[in-house]
Design a protein around this motif. Sequence first.
Motif, short mmCIF file in Angstrom:
data_model
loop_
_atom_site.label_atom_id
_atom_site.label_comp_id
_atom_site.label_asym_id
_atom_site.label_seq_id
_atom_site.Cartn_x
_atom_site.Cartn_y
_atom_site.Cartn_z
N VAL A 360 -44.91 -12.22 -0.69
CA VAL A 360 -46.00 -11.27 -0.75
C VAL A 360 -47.31 -11.86 -0.23
O VAL A 360 -48.19 -11.14 0.25
CB VAL A 360 -46.18 -10.76 -2.20
CG1 VAL A 360 -46.68 -11.87 -3.10
CG2 VAL A 360 -47.10 -9.55 -2.24
N ASN A 361 -47.46 -13.20 -0.31
CA ASN A 361 -48.70 -13.82 0.17
C ASN A 361 -48.70 -14.06 1.67
O ASN A 361 -49.61 -14.68 2.20
CB ASN A 361 -48.94 -15.14 -0.57
CG ASN A 361 -47.82 -16.14 -0.37
OD1 ASN A 361 -46.90 -15.90 0.41
ND2 ASN A 361 -47.87 -17.26 -1.10
N GLY A 362 -47.67 -13.58 2.37
CA GLY A 362 -47.61 -13.73 3.82
C GLY A 362 -46.89 -14.97 4.30
O GLY A 362 -46.66 -15.12 5.50
N SER A 363 -46.53 -15.87 3.39
CA SER A 363 -45.82 -17.08 3.78
C SER A 363 -44.32 -16.79 3.94
O SER A 363 -43.83 -15.75 3.53
CB SER A 363 -46.02 -18.20 2.75
OG SER A 363 -45.45 -17.83 1.51
N VAL A 364 -43.62 -17.74 4.54
CA VAL A 364 -42.18 -17.61 4.75
C VAL A 364 -41.46 -18.61 3.86
O VAL A 364 -41.78 -19.80 3.85
CB VAL A 364 -41.81 -17.85 6.22
CG1 VAL A 364 -40.30 -17.79 6.41
CG2 VAL A 364 -42.48 -16.80 7.11
N PHE A 365 -40.51 -18.13 3.09
CA PHE A 365 -39.73 -18.96 2.17
C PHE A 365 -38.37 -19.23 2.80
O PHE A 365 -37.64 -18.30 3.14
CB PHE A 365 -39.56 -18.24 0.84
CG PHE A 365 -38.76 -18.99 -0.18
CD1 PHE A 365 -39.34 -19.95 -0.99
CD2 PHE A 365 -37.40 -18.74 -0.32
CE1 PHE A 365 -38.59 -20.63 -1.94
CE2 PHE A 365 -36.64 -19.42 -1.26
CZ PHE A 365 -37.24 -20.36 -2.07
N SER A 366 -38.02 -20.51 2.98
CA SER A 366 -36.75 -20.88 3.62
C SER A 366 -36.04 -21.94 2.79
O SER A 366 -36.66 -22.93 2.38
CB SER A 366 -36.98 -21.41 5.04
OG SER A 366 -37.59 -20.43 5.85
N ILE A 367 -34.78 -21.73 2.55
CA ILE A 367 -33.95 -22.68 1.79
C ILE A 367 -32.55 -22.70 2.41
O ILE A 367 -32.05 -21.66 2.84
CB ILE A 367 -33.86 -22.27 0.30
CG1 ILE A 367 -35.16 -22.59 -0.43
CG2 ILE A 367 -32.72 -22.99 -0.39
CD1 ILE A 367 -35.44 -24.07 -0.63
N ALA A 368 -31.94 -23.86 2.44
CA ALA A 368 -30.55 -23.99 2.90
C ALA A 368 -29.81 -24.96 1.98
O ALA A 368 -30.34 -26.01 1.63
CB ALA A 368 -30.51 -24.50 4.34
N ASN A 369 -28.62 -24.58 1.56
CA ASN A 369 -27.79 -25.44 0.72
C ASN A 369 -26.33 -25.30 1.16
O ASN A 369 -25.75 -24.22 1.06
CB ASN A 369 -27.94 -25.07 -0.75
CG ASN A 369 -27.29 -26.10 -1.67
OD1 ASN A 369 -26.47 -26.90 -1.23
ND2 ASN A 369 -27.66 -26.09 -2.94
N ASP A 370 -25.76 -26.39 1.66
CA ASP A 370 -24.38 -26.36 2.15
C ASP A 370 -23.42 -27.10 1.22
O ASP A 370 -22.34 -27.50 1.62
CB ASP A 370 -24.30 -26.97 3.55
CG ASP A 370 -24.66 -28.44 3.56
OD1 ASP A 370 -25.15 -28.96 2.52
OD2 ASP A 370 -24.47 -29.12 4.59
N ASN A 371 -23.83 -27.25 -0.04
CA ASN A 371 -23.01 -28.02 -0.99
C ASN A 371 -22.74 -27.20 -2.25
O ASN A 371 -22.81 -27.70 -3.35
CB ASN A 371 -23.73 -29.33 -1.34
CG ASN A 371 -22.81 -30.33 -1.99
OD1 ASN A 371 -21.61 -30.35 -1.74
ND2 ASN A 371 -23.36 -31.16 -2.85
N LEU A 372 -22.42 -25.93 -2.07
CA LEU A 372 -22.15 -25.04 -3.20
C LEU A 372 -20.66 -24.97 -3.49
O LEU A 372 -19.84 -25.39 -2.67
CB LEU A 372 -22.68 -23.63 -2.89
CG LEU A 372 -24.17 -23.51 -2.60
CD1 LEU A 372 -24.52 -22.07 -2.22
CD2 LEU A 372 -25.00 -23.97 -3.79
N SER A 373 -20.32 -24.41 -4.63
CA SER A 373 -18.91 -24.21 -4.99
C SER A 373 -18.81 -23.02 -5.94
O SER A 373 -18.72 -23.17 -7.15
CB SER A 373 -18.33 -25.47 -5.62
OG SER A 373 -16.94 -25.31 -5.87
N TYR A 374 -18.85 -21.81 -5.38
CA TYR A 374 -18.77 -20.57 -6.16
C TYR A 374 -17.66 -19.69 -5.58
O TYR A 374 -17.19 -19.90 -4.47
CB TYR A 374 -20.10 -19.81 -6.11
CG TYR A 374 -21.25 -20.50 -6.82
CD1 TYR A 374 -21.44 -20.37 -8.20
CD2 TYR A 374 -22.16 -21.28 -6.11
CE1 TYR A 374 -22.50 -21.00 -8.85
CE2 TYR A 374 -23.23 -21.92 -6.75
CZ TYR A 374 -23.39 -21.76 -8.12
OH TYR A 374 -24.44 -22.39 -8.75
#
Length: 465
Positions: A360-374
């Motif tokens: 909402v504040n105009g910024s960009v949120f980026s996350i990456a995780n390649d170590n999941l197990s679901y």
Amino acid sequence: MTRAEAASPGFCSVVVGGHWCSRPRSSKPFPRWCCSCCRRRRRPRPLFCGIMVCFRLSPVPGLGLVLFCLVLGVVRCYALELNLTDSGKATCLYAKWHMNFTIQYETTNKTSKTVTISDLGSVTYNGSMCGDDQNGPKIAVQFGSGISWMVNFTTVSSSSSYSIDSISFSYNTSNRATFPDAEDKGVVTVYEPLAIKIPLNVIFRCNSLLTLENNNVVQRYWDVLVQAFVQNGTVSTEEHLCDADKTSTTVTPIIHTTVPSPTTKPSPVEKPEIGKYKVNNTNGTCLLATMRLQLNITQDKVASVFNIKPNSTDFTGSCHPDTALLRLNSSTIKYLEFVFAVKNENRFYLKEVNVSMYLVNGSVFSIANDNLSYWDAPLGSSYMCNKEQTISVSGAFQINTFDLRVQPFNVTEGNYSTAEECSADSDLNFLIPVAVGVALGFLIIVVFISYMIGRRKSRTGYQSV
């Protein structure tokens, strides 16, 4: 002993005999044990912020370089911070870059496998240069065994600007540790022309996720800071934003709640709408997914909750023998990827989640995780969980799912196969007959007691007559 500037706020560093160490900043001078880790020459690996990090760096005449890695939260990624100096020890190029790489290759038994490279091991920087009259600046980094990464910069003629000309990424499939059963052996290079124009004396920033796909290689970059042709050895504080970050101020904001310190959970929102997603390839439907999705983000002590609306969400995807991808995007979500993989040749699971979205504040949120197990289930079946389930991608990002059913492999005639239920649903299915049995038992006891009371009253009546 030669001192170097702190690599990041809150840390101090020192170069001793060609080795660089960093520890939390304090008012005390460097103790002798600061570089004991470097003397032992352990292999570097990504660590959590606040833990000592060391790299063995080979000195290069005329160049000074500070290169280190860190991890944001619990996400396994790789970050480079480079401070390149000229012969006069003045900064000529500065760069900070988060990255990871996904490579698909053919195995000896003619199947496809996918490997994600996020821990790049030991680092050298042979070939990095400030640039001269004949050659532009260059970032050249070598990781581990046979992996290299290069960025070239060029000046724009008749203009007070320069450009990030290209990125090249090379890997060696002869490396058995990374590609244990590769059919083709040798060095593979992927070249990506960019031509990103940047004004001189301004630092370029791009928080958004940049994805480059070419020749079975996916390169992901985010939180990029770079300035070539640095003047007078001083990195600029004026920023030039990438186009993706510029557009973030015009999108529809997501629901958010400002919370006091410490951060608390936002107010509950309504249950998200159910979405149905289908990915096709040349053989027909190859991936099915039905689910309600709710995204939870915490950034700068602001908690945000966002329900995915299927009617305004586009989706694409791809299917391979050992991996499958479902990608969602909308006006507020640039990129939400679910990557599935096969393990032990008989089961599938959710291995990776990548997201880039506008706040909402105009910024960009980026996350990456390649170590999941679901979402683990046998191949040839689907995975189902009707109860609420939380996928913890990082400390700052979670995904809540409701009424979930997914089958990323072996879809037959476009329909789901028999489902393997999650433990929450299984417990519910077990509790229902138990509850029914308890209720029936209680009813029998009540009837028996009523019968005994009635019978006793009947006997008492006969005695009085």
